[in-house]
Design an enzyme around this catalytic site. Structure first.
Site, short mmCIF file in Angstrom:
data_model
loop_
_atom_site.label_atom_id
_atom_site.label_comp_id
_atom_site.label_asym_id
_atom_site.label_seq_id
_atom_site.Cartn_x
_atom_site.Cartn_y
_atom_site.Cartn_z
N SER A 15 0.82 -1.20 0.00
CA SER A 15 0.00 0.00 0.00
C SER A 15 0.86 1.26 0.00
O SER A 15 1.67 1.43 -0.92
CB SER A 15 -0.93 -0.05 1.19
OG SER A 15 -2.00 0.80 0.96
N LYS B 25 3.96 2.28 -2.70
CA LYS B 25 4.21 3.48 -3.51
C LYS B 25 5.69 3.85 -3.40
O LYS B 25 6.36 4.16 -4.38
CB LYS B 25 3.33 4.63 -3.03
CG LYS B 25 1.82 4.31 -2.93
CD LYS B 25 1.02 5.46 -2.35
CE LYS B 25 -0.26 5.06 -1.66
NZ LYS B 25 -1.36 4.56 -2.47
N HIS C 28 -7.65 -5.70 1.27
CA HIS C 28 -6.40 -4.94 1.26
C HIS C 28 -5.46 -5.47 2.35
O HIS C 28 -5.77 -5.37 3.53
CB HIS C 28 -6.74 -3.47 1.53
CG HIS C 28 -5.62 -2.51 1.40
ND1 HIS C 28 -5.03 -2.22 0.21
CD2 HIS C 28 -5.00 -1.74 2.34
CE1 HIS C 28 -4.09 -1.32 0.40
NE2 HIS C 28 -4.05 -1.00 1.68
C1 GTR Z 1 -5.17 4.43 2.59
C2 GTR Z 1 -4.72 5.26 1.43
C3 GTR Z 1 -4.14 4.41 0.41
C4 GTR Z 1 -3.15 3.43 0.98
C5 GTR Z 1 -3.60 2.82 2.25
C6 GTR Z 1 -2.53 2.08 3.02
O1 GTR Z 1 -5.67 5.22 3.57
O2 GTR Z 1 -5.83 5.93 0.95
O3 GTR Z 1 -3.50 5.20 -0.58
O4 GTR Z 1 -1.95 3.97 1.08
O5 GTR Z 1 -4.05 3.76 3.11
O6 GTR Z 1 -1.38 2.47 3.06
O7 GTR Z 1 -2.92 1.08 3.62
#
Ligand code: GTR
Length: 396
Positions: free
Chosen positions: A232, A236, A374
């Site tokens: 996540s 990036k 996720h």
């Molecule tokens: C969320 C964000 C995502 C992602 C995620 C994470 O809040 O919107 O871009 O980075 O967190 O890191 O789990």
């Protein structure tokens, strides 16, 4: 206000995000009006790998520095490595633990990156390494192994004959809009003023490069076979790190979503405006000028994936992770393939997103859509090790 937008987006991506890749792909990069990979800023066509390596690659790195992730400062007065601990015979006698402090000095100040590294014993040759950029709780990288999490399944990775390492992002930039500038950005105060100055995500990638500075000095591992991994927001950072630091042989993006692997122009799931609003400390000031203007971005994420060529990159998604736009994550790999082709490297053996649970790989490209939400799971890691077994020609 932002919340209604988020729910509207969520509904939008649930309805449209699952639009099949065949349709998305038929509509193709043209309909998305993606910036061209194989044409230089001056309009020259990129015809071969020399054109890419000698001209276009540097342009694309600069475009991401100037418009998204910020600069990557390199000047340091000194870099010092302190091996605080070496413990043999851990993990039931199968591995050696090393805890190393990596200290970066500049202008009389310094930051310390605390590296946790496990190395499998009795491998025939120095093993490859998986390096995790950890943004989750430090219990996910517990050197005592009292706490074990599948987010970083060190025991399973050691059993497969790989070394496994991790550092925490807070050592280089706290994941907080009020305090992110109190670590590495202390060493580069000019970055804070610059519109294309480095911010947290760039700093996390910078941290991984400092860890690589250490790994190239450690004969117990093979620095030619290091994979940088992130989940996540960590994904990036891993993509940006792997894109500009060509010492990383393999880059792994796990559910990295917006401004990670997912194509921004699709505007499915999290958008540039939403991410810049919720996490103003992640990307450069310039990137905020592209809120609601994705179509005017001089880059898109397929170009970030393309910067890995001819090295390897693996992108993973999760089937219920609509916010990260799994289709957009897959298409980024597909639209990066023309650059891998310049190096004689084959595309993924599929034109459409593979069925849930099935990994698709070529020599240097990998993708899977894991069932579920996720997260970074043992299933994901096993797919990365399966890929690395072949890519790193690992004997054991
Ligand atoms: C969320 C964000 C995502 C992602 C995620 C994470 O809040 O919107 O871009 O980075 O967190 O890191 O789990």
């Amino acid at each position: 206000m932002i919340h209604i937008q988020v729910y509207k987006r969520l509904f939008f991506c649930l309805f449209f995000g699952t639009m099949s890749t065949a349709v998305a792909q038929k509509s193709g990069s043209d309909s998305l009006n993606l910036p061209e990979l194989l044409r230089t800023e001056s309009g020259e066509r990129v015809k071969n790998k020399a054109d890419w390596q000698n001209a276009r690659r540097a342009e694309v790195v600069k475009l991401f520095e100037d418009n998204v992730y910020g600069q990557v400062p390199k000047e340091l007065d000194s870099l010092r490595f302190y091996t605080k601990k070496v413990q043999k015979g851990v993990m039931n006698g199968t591995a050696t633990l090393k805890e190393v402090d990596i200290q970066a000095y500049r202008g009389g100040d310094f930051v310390t990156i605390r590296l946790v590294l496990f190395i499998p014993d009795n491998t025939p040759i120095a093993p490859p390494v998986f390096l995790l950029i950890n943004h989750r709780d430090t219990t996910n990288m517990d050197p005592t192994r009292k706490v074990k999490m599948e987010f970083w399944p060190a025991e399973e990775i050691i059993q497969r004959g790989y070394a496994v390492a991790a550092f925490h992002v807070a050592d280089v930039a706290a994941d907080n809009k009020n305090t992110y500038d109190q670590q590495v950005l202390r060493l580069y105060p000019d970055q804070k003023q610059a519109a294309n100055g480095m911010r947290a995500i760039g700093a996390w990638g910078w941290g991984a490069s400092r860890v690589m500075d250490y790994l190239v000095t450690d004969a117990a591992i093979d620095p030619q076979r290091v994979a940088v991994v992130g989940h996540s927001r960590g994904g990036k950072a891993a993509l940006w790190c792997g894109a500009q630091d060509e010492r990383f042989a393999l880059t792994i993006s796990n559910d990295s979503g917006c401004t990670g692997a997912a194509l921004s122009r699709r505007m499915v799931g999290e958008t540039v405006k939403v991410i810049n609003t919720n996490f103003p400390h992640w990307f450069s000031q310039v990137y905020k000028t592209f809120n609601d203007r994705e179509k005017e971005l001089p880059v898109d994420q397929h170009m970030l994936i393309a910067l890995m060529a001819p090295r390897a990159v693996y992108v993973a998604s999760a089937s219920e992770d609509a916010w990260a736009d799994p289709v957009g994550e897959f298409l980024s790999v597909k639209y990066a393939e023309p650059v891998f082709k310049l190096f004689g490297l084959s595309p993924l053996p599929t034109a459409t997103q593979p069925t849930i649970g099935k990994a698709v790989v070529s020599q240097t490209l990998g993708y899977h859509l894991r069932p579920g939400g996720h997260g970074l799971t043992l299933f994901d890691w096993e797919r990365y090790m399966d890929f690395a077994d072949v890519y790193f020609k690992k004997t054991r």
